[in-house]
Design an enzyme around this catalytic site. Sequence first.
Site, PDB file in Angstrom:
ATOM      1  N   LYS A  34     -70.544  -8.266   7.260  1.00 34.68           N
ATOM      2  CA  LYS A  34     -70.743  -7.755   5.904  1.00 34.68           C
ATOM      3  C   LYS A  34     -72.211  -7.386   5.777  1.00 34.68           C
ATOM      4  CE  LYS A  34     -68.397  -6.936   2.141  1.00 34.68           C
ATOM      5  NZ  LYS A  34     -66.966  -6.588   2.005  1.00 34.68           N
ATOM      6  N   ASP A  51     -67.988  -1.094  -0.223  1.00 32.05           N
ATOM      7  CA  ASP A  51     -67.639  -2.300  -0.997  1.00 32.05           C
ATOM      8  C   ASP A  51     -68.170  -2.029  -2.404  1.00 32.05           C
ATOM      9  OD1 ASP A  51     -66.583  -5.228  -0.657  1.00 32.05           O
ATOM     10  OD2 ASP A  51     -68.433  -5.490  -1.771  1.00 32.05           O
TER      11      ASP A  51
END
Length: 452
Positions: free
Chosen positions: A130, A170
């Site tokens: 991430k 995201d």
Amino acid sequence: MSVFSDRYIKTFMAELQARNPGELEFHQAVNEVLTSVAPCLEAYPYLLDGKIMERMVEAERIIIFRVPWMDDSGAVHVNRGYRVQMNSAIGPYKGGIRFHSSVNLSIMKFLAFEQTFKNALTTLPMGGAKGGADFNPRGKSDAEVMRFCQSFMTELHRHIGQDTDVPAGDIGVGGREIGYLFGQYKRLRDEFSGTLTGKGFAWGGSSLRPEATGYGVCYFAQQMLASRGEGFEGKTVVISGSGNVAQYAARKSMQLGAKVVTLSDSDGYIYDPDGLDEEKFAYVQQLKNVARGRIKEYASKYPSASYYPGGAKPWGVKCDIALPCATQNELDGDSARTLVANGCICVSEGANMPSTPEAIAVFQQARLLYSPGKASNAGGVAVSGLEMSQNSMRQKWTPEEVDAQLHRIMSDIHDSCTKYGTEPDGYINYVKGANTAGFLKVAGAMMDQGLV
Ligand code: NDP
């Protein structure tokens, strides 16, 4: 829970908290997985001896970097960029990039940890990662966002690649940001490759990637509902968020015959008792994705709707199905009790870790159909994986082909959850099922590959 599990979890968490002080979201995510998989560790002592959990919670690599950029007035700003490369046991690192003022190391590590298990569940060969920055695109001009993305990629490009690490979008990173990030990557590396996913359809993107997470949330909910002979038809759906995931969860819910009555953003929520339709959905897409406005404007446009300000959340609205699609810890124990009291039968998470541990306990005690994000929102990364395959093959699949694969993957994830999560009374504990299935796959690959 056995005496061994109880003691193991307490000791492990005490050490994790001491080694990673103040990282509350990371502690929360690890504790949830550990609670599910402690019985596996007890059953397979070689995993304990191999210190498999200790290795899983330590990122393979974390990159933290300065992101300087200039706004339209010439003022200089400095943000902090991150990439957490958590685990590459089953494939290249894969996971989104988040641009939001709340981004910090704890949030990056919790998301990368979750991503590792989610990616394992998809059946595709993808490790977990991430990234992001404490930069908020809200209120910035396109030129400012472009300059920020270019500065961010000027450092990140050294650490990613189509066989190394493949980022995606995201919160705060949609098609516009992926375009700017990809453009800068291509310029710096002089290569046109599949290093980012969520690309525009004309330049390497997959059909249905924008829709995939939200559609997958509904496909997963369909499977859960079917286990009790239920479906979406005629049901009332409450959704939080109004970004990418929320929009397509709303659209698929409508297509499946349900009435969607709420959407939200961080300022508040709208309640439309008449429900969304295709025309209202098109307005929301224009408002959020093009005009970059706020959800309260929906209530000015449609008199049937009311707006609830002050950061209010929609969980008090009576519904059959709830789809949390905004952010972590947005649904607490009191909200969960209200949903249960109002007759909600199914909660399918679109966001990552939107329900607090107390909320999850309430859902499970009430025997609700409840799925954690790592199972029900995996459709997004799954279609990202399909985008990688198409890029490698230099081919494009039709929306029908991608949709069929998305259906199959969500169904496979449901099967894995059922296999590992069914309790003696027949209740499917999707948290336990998803964590156990993902853990066993990643742990097996790590043991096969030796101490690396
Ligand atoms: P977007 O940026 O498109 O939308 C995010 C939405 O959530 C916006 O409506 C935003 O409102 C709201 N939101 C963000 N932060 C908060 C907050 N602190 N409190 C209340 N509302 C908030 O993001 P996505 O739709 O892509 O992501 C939503 C969730 O889904 C995230 O948890 C993400 O990790 C997860 N997810 C996304 C995937 C994807 O493919 N995009 C894949 C899998 C999971 P505002 O405009 O006010 O900030």
